[in-house]
Design a protein around this motif. Structure first.
Motif, PDB file in Angstrom:
ATOM      1  N   TRP A  86     -20.980  17.203  49.671  1.00 49.20           N
ATOM      2  CA  TRP A  86     -20.387  15.945  50.129  1.00 49.20           C
ATOM      3  C   TRP A  86     -18.869  15.952  49.953  1.00 49.20           C
ATOM      4  O   TRP A  86     -18.127  15.520  50.836  1.00 49.20           O
ATOM      5  CB  TRP A  86     -20.995  14.779  49.341  1.00 49.20           C
ATOM      6  N   ALA A  87     -18.368  16.428  48.793  1.00 50.29           N
ATOM      7  CA  ALA A  87     -16.933  16.463  48.549  1.00 50.29           C
ATOM      8  C   ALA A  87     -16.238  17.416  49.513  1.00 50.29           C
ATOM      9  O   ALA A  87     -15.112  17.149  49.960  1.00 50.29           O
ATOM     10  CB  ALA A  87     -16.658  16.868  47.099  1.00 50.29           C
ATOM     11  N   ILE A  90     -11.288  10.884  50.325  1.00 47.58           N
ATOM     12  CA  ILE A  90     -10.874  11.093  51.718  1.00 47.58           C
ATOM     13  C   ILE A  90      -9.351  11.056  51.846  1.00 47.58           C
ATOM     14  O   ILE A  90      -8.740  11.888  52.525  1.00 47.58           O
ATOM     15  CB  ILE A  90     -11.528  10.036  52.623  1.00 47.58           C
ATOM     16  N   ILE A  91      -8.718  10.103  51.170  1.00 44.76           N
ATOM     17  CA  ILE A  91      -7.254  10.000  51.241  1.00 44.76           C
ATOM     18  C   ILE A  91      -6.598  11.237  50.624  1.00 44.76           C
ATOM     19  O   ILE A  91      -5.652  11.805  51.184  1.00 44.76           O
ATOM     20  CB  ILE A  91      -6.784   8.716  50.542  1.00 44.76           C
ATOM     21  N   CYS A  92      -7.100  11.661  49.468  1.00 41.60           N
ATOM     22  CA  CYS A  92      -6.549  12.872  48.842  1.00 41.60           C
ATOM     23  C   CYS A  92      -6.794  14.107  49.705  1.00 41.60           C
ATOM     24  O   CYS A  92      -5.949  15.012  49.762  1.00 41.60           O
ATOM     25  CB  CYS A  92      -7.177  13.064  47.468  1.00 41.60           C
ATOM     26  N   GLY A  93      -7.947  14.142  50.377  1.00 44.55           N
ATOM     27  CA  GLY A  93      -8.220  15.270  51.262  1.00 44.55           C
ATOM     28  C   GLY A  93      -7.235  15.362  52.406  1.00 44.55           C
ATOM     29  O   GLY A  93      -6.785  16.460  52.768  1.00 44.55           O
ATOM     30  N   LEU A 151      -8.013  22.405  47.643  1.00 47.64           N
ATOM     31  CA  LEU A 151      -9.335  21.918  48.031  1.00 47.64           C
ATOM     32  C   LEU A 151     -10.361  22.172  46.930  1.00 47.64           C
ATOM     33  O   LEU A 151     -11.225  21.313  46.664  1.00 47.64           O
ATOM     34  CB  LEU A 151      -9.773  22.597  49.330  1.00 47.64           C
ATOM     35  N   SER A 152     -10.278  23.333  46.293  1.00 50.89           N
ATOM     36  CA  SER A 152     -11.239  23.643  45.233  1.00 50.89           C
ATOM     37  C   SER A 152     -11.105  22.677  44.062  1.00 50.89           C
ATOM     38  O   SER A 152     -12.113  22.184  43.522  1.00 50.89           O
ATOM     39  CB  SER A 152     -11.046  25.083  44.751  1.00 50.89           C
ATOM     40  N   VAL A 153      -9.867  22.379  43.671  1.00 49.02           N
ATOM     41  CA  VAL A 153      -9.655  21.448  42.562  1.00 49.02           C
ATOM     42  C   VAL A 153     -10.152  20.056  42.934  1.00 49.02           C
ATOM     43  O   VAL A 153     -10.851  19.387  42.145  1.00 49.02           O
ATOM     44  CB  VAL A 153      -8.165  21.423  42.179  1.00 49.02           C
TER      45      VAL A 153
END
Length: 284
Positions: free
Chosen positions: A156-157, A184-187, A124-126
């Motif tokens: 926002w990220a 969003i997809i990567c999240g 998440l940090s990256v």
């Protein structure tokens, strides 16, 4: 608001009575368990015992400050600190872990899954670092966009990669919306991968805790666990006599004709059998 006075303090007598009763109960419980603990060092290493201690400290700290005169500036500063300590009373809810299988399983899962949790935070940090910079680079020139600084883009990220999406900040340009879709997809992928491992461990520890609780509830102390072993001397004697007579018959000492054996030989054989049986029983 009806329970507060002008200073914002809780001053309802019913609530104060409930508070005093709860603190008295928690204090007595902690004191009894502390006095009955076989090892004080091990007692204070238990996180639940530390939570019990921390949850009752704010009450006594507030009581000590309120009983003193408030003319001193140090006392007033101490009162502000105590107001912050009052927030620690929320830790009392963690006492439910003593009686909740789910909370105990959750604690065991987090304790044994720190590698996976650290991996999740790293991913998440990256992702947040990359997408916050990208969204800022394409949105900073648009005056209608609210993504005007790196900290706002970080916020926002974060809410986008964790699939929360408050909607308080959002991109307005086409490039920003494409970056937001990718974020969003990567999240979703980043959160889903380590969560599967953590969920499997949670299921294992939850089932293990349930089995432990069931075993503790259904465990019965055996009635004869401390009794001496039972031996039937008559059966042992009969088995030894049968084996002894069979061995004599195999070597031809005992004949099939009952009239050919006199009374003295029978008595001698019985004495030998009795002696042998008693020696074998004693040895066993």
């Amino acid at each position: 608001s009806e329970f507060q006075n002008e200073d914002g303090e809780v001053d309802d007598p019913v609530l104060e009575g409930v508070e005093i009763a709860c603190i008295a109960w928690f204090t007595g419980e902690l004191a009894v368990r502390l006095a009955a603990a076989p090892c004080q060092k091990k007692f204070w290493k238990n996180p639940l015992n530390i939570i019990d201690f921390v949850s009752i400290i704010p009450f006594y700290a507030t009581l000590a400050v309120d009983t003193k005169e408030e003319e001193s500036e140090d006392i007033e500063n101490m009162g502000k600190v105590v107001q912050i300590l009052r927030l620690m009373r929320i830790f009392r809810i963690l006492k439910l872990a003593r009686h909740s299988v789910g909370l105990r399983s959750l604690g065991a899962t987090l304790r044994h899954s720190y590698h996976e949790v650290g991996l999740l935070l790293l991913f998440l940090s990256v992702g947040i670092s990359i997408f916050s910079v990208l969204i800022y680079s394409v949105e900073k020139d648009d005056h209608t966009s609210s993504l005007t600084s790196i900290p706002i883009c970080w916020w926002w990220a974060t809410i986008s990669m964790t699939t929360v999406g408050y909607g308080d900040t959002h991109p307005v340009t086409l490039a920003g919306k494409l970056i937001a879709s990718t974020c969003i997809i990567c999240g979703i992928l980043v959160v889903a991968l380590p969560i599967t491992i953590i969920f499997n461990k949670f299921s294992k520890y939850y089932q293990k805790q349930k089995d432990i609780d069931v075993d503790q509830c259904s465990e019965d102390v055996p009635e004869k666990c401390h009794e001496l072993p039972y031996f039937n001397i008559r059966d042992i004697y009969a088995q030894r006599m049968h084996a002894f007579i069979t061995s004599l018959s195999s070597v031809g000492i005992v004949v099939s004709d009952p009239d050919s054996t006199d009374a003295s030989s029978i008595e001698d054989n019985e004495d030998i059998c009795n002696t042998t049986s008693l020696e074998n029983c004693t040895a066993k």
